[in-house]
Every structure is written in structure tokens, then in C-alpha cells.
Write a protein that holds these residues in place. Structure first.
Motif, PDB file in Angstrom:
ATOM      1  N   THR A 102       0.850  -1.184   0.000  1.00 25.72           N
ATOM      2  CA  THR A 102       0.000   0.000   0.000  1.00 25.72           C
ATOM      3  C   THR A 102       0.885   1.233   0.000  1.00 25.72           C
ATOM      4  OG1 THR A 102      -1.846  -1.079   1.117  1.00 25.72           O
ATOM      5  CG2 THR A 102      -1.723   1.318   1.302  1.00 25.72           C
ATOM      6  N   VAL A 124      -5.079   4.576  -9.942  1.00 29.08           N
ATOM      7  CA  VAL A 124      -5.447   4.854  -8.558  1.00 29.08           C
ATOM      8  C   VAL A 124      -6.959   5.027  -8.446  1.00 29.08           C
ATOM      9  CG1 VAL A 124      -3.227   5.966  -8.103  1.00 29.08           C
ATOM     10  CG2 VAL A 124      -5.155   7.353  -8.873  1.00 29.08           C
ATOM     11  N   PRO A 125      -7.515   4.949  -7.229  1.00 28.36           N
ATOM     12  CA  PRO A 125      -8.917   5.349  -7.072  1.00 28.36           C
ATOM     13  C   PRO A 125      -9.094   6.804  -7.490  1.00 28.36           C
ATOM     14  CG  PRO A 125      -8.118   4.185  -5.117  1.00 28.36           C
ATOM     15  CD  PRO A 125      -6.924   4.457  -5.975  1.00 28.36           C
ATOM     16  N   MET A 128      -7.891   9.812  -5.532  1.00 29.06           N
ATOM     17  CA  MET A 128      -6.447   9.908  -5.321  1.00 29.06           C
ATOM     18  C   MET A 128      -5.696  10.399  -6.562  1.00 29.06           C
ATOM     19  SD  MET A 128      -5.772   8.938  -2.163  1.00 29.06           S
ATOM     20  CE  MET A 128      -7.261   9.744  -1.592  1.00 29.06           C
ATOM     21  N   TYR A 147      -2.298  10.812   0.205  1.00 34.12           N
ATOM     22  CA  TYR A 147      -2.646   9.978  -0.947  1.00 34.12           C
ATOM     23  C   TYR A 147      -2.415   8.527  -0.551  1.00 34.12           C
ATOM     24  CZ  TYR A 147      -2.421  14.285  -3.716  1.00 34.12           C
ATOM     25  OH  TYR A 147      -2.623  15.543  -4.212  1.00 34.12           O
ATOM     26  N   PHE A 149      -3.097   4.394  -1.984  1.00 33.29           N
ATOM     27  CA  PHE A 149      -3.599   3.451  -2.977  1.00 33.29           C
ATOM     28  C   PHE A 149      -2.718   2.205  -2.964  1.00 33.29           C
ATOM     29  CE2 PHE A 149      -0.853   6.595  -4.964  1.00 33.29           C
ATOM     30  CZ  PHE A 149       0.040   5.866  -5.725  1.00 33.29           C
ATOM     31  N   ASN A 521     -12.681   1.408 -13.633  1.00 30.11           N
ATOM     32  CA  ASN A 521     -12.214   2.246 -12.529  1.00 30.11           C
ATOM     33  C   ASN A 521     -13.131   3.467 -12.441  1.00 30.11           C
ATOM     34  OD1 ASN A 521     -10.688   3.286 -10.470  1.00 30.11           O
ATOM     35  ND2 ASN A 521      -8.849   3.649 -11.679  1.00 30.11           N
TER      36      ASN A 521
END
Length: 561
Positions: A102, A124-125, A128, A147, A149, A521
Motif C-alpha cells: 500500500t 489509482v482510485p 487519489m 494519498y 492506494f 475504474n
């Protein structure tokens, strides 16, 4: 978005007239360094000299700490620039994590202006992704943002500011992100970031005597783009010697060299004014004799991760060794044939990983062979064998060598998408260059952001995008956030070799590509040109997922270009 406060059209005309007259000055001196439009002045009195970038891994608590603040950097012997640096270095620290870890980055902004961090190429999400006004709110001076992810995909990536990025990246806010495989096949692993700077001026964002703000070059104004490339050109017509400016953003009558592959190149005399200003070319923030050599030992397997964080395409030549290309934009390439004395072309935003065996003791160069007015002397690094006492190589950056076709390379196999399958969404993206009310604009389907038509999708859709470059001379390296795509064809011909999986694709004038991706995503994602002046001039659109609700609050200072 913003109303442009500087008269870029007048500056462009003055620049063209000055060039025609053979003058070196293109306008009155601009404002003090530190000035993005509305930006606070930068006080670098007492700023520390930037250091060499360190390798940064998560600490005992699993965190990586980044601080953005002003510094000074010697980019070439005797040439110092005021910069904005992560952790006191340009590039910023080389962040390295293992696949599966992570990534938790605690970021503090000690700059006089707001900023963000974008994780270029990484899925990334959405919250983020670091795009102000789209995926997050600005990190204002004195504030922190975390941040976080998962490092799911190994490869070579980068991080950089996405707030007024044409200016903030130019000032030095970028670094390498390397996600390592659990087991490495290499004894040495180097990351090299390519960039361009100017000798003139205190900072890289606004060279002395230009009167231009690189972060304000075009139609990101909040006003409607009002249509087509021809707009705003009437006032340009009838000026002697300026006909070459009609319908394009380049300087008059400046067509020149083509690159080694015969295609128009931004490194020749058809470059727009903002790229013509660059005259220092760096590897990891240093040029010429300041570039630190890469040390290897005979028999070792060596991987070099080449990252283009600048605004020009660069063609790299490895001397003295056969090599293979093992990754494009972080994604592995299987079965690549050995190459020797051929150029690897890397456009802005792209990454190319090469690998070789250190089997030829001595000192050898890896150097740019760029053509035309922006030939990148100084963009070279020595590969020095331990124990080798003699210099075995000399630079030959003017030699014309063939360019490897990286889109038809590697072991031929089926990728995840094909040209003839059914797609849920099909979109045509026509890229253009023109003149708008405030100066040069860069358009998608005749519009500038935020008026460009978005790509509207649902989660799980298969999306096919046809990209066509209508600009007469500008190359457009198009970068999609949050997703990888497969390149299926170029100019109507299906690609061969290993499937081309990328996040950034350089589209030269007149070229047409078909790409495809799966919407896996959810979020609101930007899709833009990574020649960041072109993004600032409007060449941005979005991929918008139906039903996605963002928590981002509107902010007048958010400038996501």
C-alpha cells in the motif's frame, strides 16, 4: 477555469515579428518570477540548493513523506534556476515500492501557491488522482493531504503536479514512481527523467524577455471556446510575413527539419514559441558534465527506465551494447528482438524501459539524438564500468540513426481487444491547433476544455476511441488517467508484435490511431495532451462514468490543466 489576464495573442505577434526581424527579444520583460496567473510571488531568498534525488521507500509506519517548497537548482555548469522541489530535489525523490504494498504518501505544501500530486499512469482510485476541481480539492499553502492506494501493477510511472501543470511541472514538481516486481531479474536498475530548461530568466516558467506565462497559453478560460480552429484569425491576416500563423499555433515560416522517421518533429524549426525557448536539456535535473554516471560491473543485467517529463520528444541512443525494450509505459513487452545503434523515441508523458547485459567494459554514452533547432546537447549520461580505466567512447549526437518502431515490436500475440469486436461506446477524437480570442488554442473536436465533448460510459463498458491529429505541425501525446488502453491500429493498419498497452500515445500530424479500453475504474477522469502547454490551451476532455458522484467542491483557483 480562468479568464486570461495576459495578452498572449499580442505576445505571440510580437514574438513572430521579432523573429522575422532577427531579434532575440520577443517582447517586454514579464512579471517577477513566481507568477502563474494570480500566483503569489516566489521568495527564494534563503532557499537551499536542491540536492540529488534520493530513493524513498515507505518508513516503519508504511508512510512516504513529501514536502513541496522553493529551492535553487544548478541545471548546467554555472546556470542556477529558482525551482519548486519535492523534498529539496529536482526531480523529487525516486519513490520505490514493491508490488502488492500500500502506497501512503503524506504530502505537505510549503509553496506560496496551491498544488496537488497526480500519479501519472497509475490506476489509482479516482479521489487519489490529484486533478484539482475534478478528483480532489486543492492542497493550499501550509496544508497536508494523504494519498493512499494499492501498488497493484508493477512498472515505471511518475508523479507530478496537476495544478497549472504547464508552469508547476516546468518549475520542477515531478519525480519517478517505480513499482518493483516481487523478484527482480536485474542487478542494476536506474530511473532517468528527461526534461528541458532555459538559460534565460530566474525560473523555468517564464524566461526573461518573453513576457509569456507558460501556464496561461490559451483557452482554459472558463469562457466558451466558441468553436473552430479558424476563429480569431481574421486579425492575423494581411500581415506581411505572418501568413504561416493562419490556422496553426506555430511560428511563421519556420518549417524545417523532419525527424529521423520522416515525420514532422517538435524539435525542428516548426516548434511553437514556448518550446523554442528551451535550450538546456537534462537527465535527472542535470545537463552535460553535471549528469552523474551510471556505474555497472561486467556481467551484470542492467535495466534503465527512461521517463519523459518534458515537453519535447527525445530520441535516445545507447552506445556500445545490444539491448531490448522490456516495457512501454510500465507495461511489459515480451519477446523483443535485440537492438543496436537504433534510437528509442520517447514523447512527453511516455516511459520506455530498456535492458542490456554489461558485456563491453569501458565508458559508454546514452544520449539524445534530437534533430533540428532543439538538438539536445547535454542530454547524455555515461555508463561507466567499475575498474575500467580508459575512455572508450565519444558522443555522436548528430549522427542520424534509425528509430525503432515501438508499436510493432515484441512477440506477436493476441491482446485483450481487437478491431472487429463489438464496443459499447465509440468516440472520435479530432485534435487541432488554432487561434482563439486569447491566443493559441488546442482543440478536441473543435472545442477547448471545459466545452470539449466528454466520453460518457458505464462501468464495464468496452470503449473504442479513434484519435486523429489535424494539427499541421504539432504532435499530441495523449494521456488517459486511471486506465490502460490497447493501441489497435495506426493509419488504418493493425499493429503487429506484442500487444501495445499504454496510458500515453504520441499522435503526430496527420496520424490516426484506434485504441480500446475497459471502464473498470469508476470516476471522472481527464484525457488530455501531455504537452502540457497544449492542455493549458484547451486540449482536455473527460471520461465520465454514469452515476459517479464526486465530493469535490468547486474552487475558483482550481486549474486542472
Amino acid at each position: 477555469m480562468r479568464v486570461l489576464r495576459r495578452r498572449w495573442t499580442a505576445a505571440l505577434l510580437a514574438a513572430g515579428l521579432a523573429l522575422l526581424a532577427g531579434c532575440s527579444s520577443v517582447g517586454p520583460a514579464g512579471p517577477a518570477a513566481g507568477g502563474g496567473d494570480g500566483a503569489a510571488p516566489v521568495d527564494t531568498a534563503g532557499s537551499e540548493m536542491a540536492t540529488a534525488p534520493a530513493i524513498l521507500r515507505p518508513d516503519a509506519n508504511g508512510e512516504i513523506r513529501l514536502v513541496a517548497k522553493p529551492a535553487r537548482l544548478e541545471v548546467a555548469p554555472g546556470v542556477e534556476k529558482e525551482v519548486w522541489a519535492y523534498n529539496g530535489s529536482v526531480p523529487g525523490p525516486e519513490i520505490r515500492v514493491k508490488q502488492g504494498e500500500t502506497i501512503r504518501v503524506r504530502f505537505k505544501n510549503e509553496l506560496p501557491v496551491p498544488t496537488t500530486i497526480h500519479w501519472h499512469g497509475y490506476p489509482v482510485p479516482n479521489e487519489m488522482d490529484g486533478v484539482p476541481g475534478v478528483t480532489q480539492n486543492l492542497v493550499k499553502p501550509g496544508e497536508e493531504f494523504v494519498y493512499e492506494f494499492k501498488a497493484t501493477v508493477a512498472g515505471t510511472y511518475m508523479y507530478h503536479s496537476h495544478q497549472e501543470s504547464a508552469e508547476q511541472v516546468d518549475r520542477g514538481l515531478y519525480g519517478a514512481l517505480v513499482v518493483e516486481e516481487p523478484e527482480s531479474a536485474y542487478d542494476r536498475d536506474f530511473a532517468l527523467i528527461l526534461d528541458e530548461w532555459t538559460k534565460a530568466g530566474e525560473s523555468n516558467a517564464e524566461p526573461a524577455g518573453t513576457g509569456m506565462d507558460h501556464g496561461s497559453m490559451g483557452g482554459m478560460s472558463g469562457q466558451s471556446s466558441q468553436g473552430t480552429e479558424a476563429q480569431g484569425m481574421q486579425g492575423m491576416q494581411g500581415m506581411q510575413g505572418m501568413q504561416g500563423m493562419q490556422g496553426m499555433g506555430d511560428m511563421p515560416g519556420m518549417s524545417g527539419d523532419t525527424n529521423h522517421d520522416g515525420m514532422g518533429s517538435p524539435q525542428d524549426m516548426s516548434m511553437p514559441m514556448h518550446t523554442m525557448q528551451y535550450d538546456i536539456f537534462t537527465i535527472n535535473g542535470k545537463s552535460g558534465s553535471l549528469v552523474q554516471p551510471l556505474t555497472v560491473t561486467e556481467g551484470e543485467r542492467v535495466r534503465i527506465r527512461l521517463i519523459n517529463m518534458g515537453y519535447l520528444r527525445h530520441d535516445l541512443h545507447l552506445h556500445g551494447h545490444s539491448f531490448t525494450v522490456v516495457a512501454r509505459d510500465g507495461q511489459p513487452v515480451a519477446g523483443g528482438r535485440p537492438l543496436k545503434d537504433q534510437l528509442i523515441s520517447i514523447a512527453p508523458g511516455e516511459r520506455v524501459d530498456i535492458a542490456f547485459t554489461a558485456d563491453n567494459p569501458g565508458t559508454w554514452y546514452l544520449e539524445a539524438h534530437d534533430a533540428g533547432a532543439a538538438a539536445a546537447s547535454g542530454m547524455k549520461v555515461a555508463i561507466a564500468y567499475e575498474g575500467a580505466s580508459q575512455q572508450t567512447d565519444q558522443p555522436n549526437e548528430t549522427a542520424q540513426l534509425p528509430v525503432v518502431d515501438l508499436l510493432n515490436y515484441g512477440q506477436d500475440e493476441q491482446g485483450p481487444f481487437t478491431l472487429d469486436q463489438e464496443y459499447d461506446v465509440q468516440y472520435t477524437m479530432e485534435l487541432g491547433t488554432g487561434m482563439g480570442e486569447n491566443g493559441v488554442i488546442y482543440t478536441i473536436n473543435g472545442k477547448t476544455f471545459p466545452d470539449t465533448p466528454p466520453i460518457r460510459v458505464k462501468e464495464g463498458d468496452l470503449v473504442q476511441v479513434r484519435i486523429v491529429n489535424r494539427s499541421p505541425t504539432d504532435e499530441h501525446p495523449m494521456h488517459l488517467h486511471g486506465h490502460f488502453f490497447q493501441v489497435l491500429s495506426r493509419n488504418g493498419k493493425p499493429l503487429t508484435g506484442a500487444p501495445v498497452i499504454k496510458d500515453t500515445l504520441n499522435v503526430k500530424p496527420g496520424e490516426e490511431y484506434v485504441i480500446a479500453f475497459r471502464t473498470d475504474n469508476p470516476g471522472n477522469w481527464v484525457f488530455h495532451c501531455h504537452e502540457l502547454h497544449h492542455a493549458a490551451g484547451g486540449m482536455v476532455t473527460q471520461v465520465l462514468y454514469d452515476g459517479y458522484v464526486s465530493n469535490v467542491q468547486p474552487e475558483p483557483d482550481a486549474r486542472p490543466e
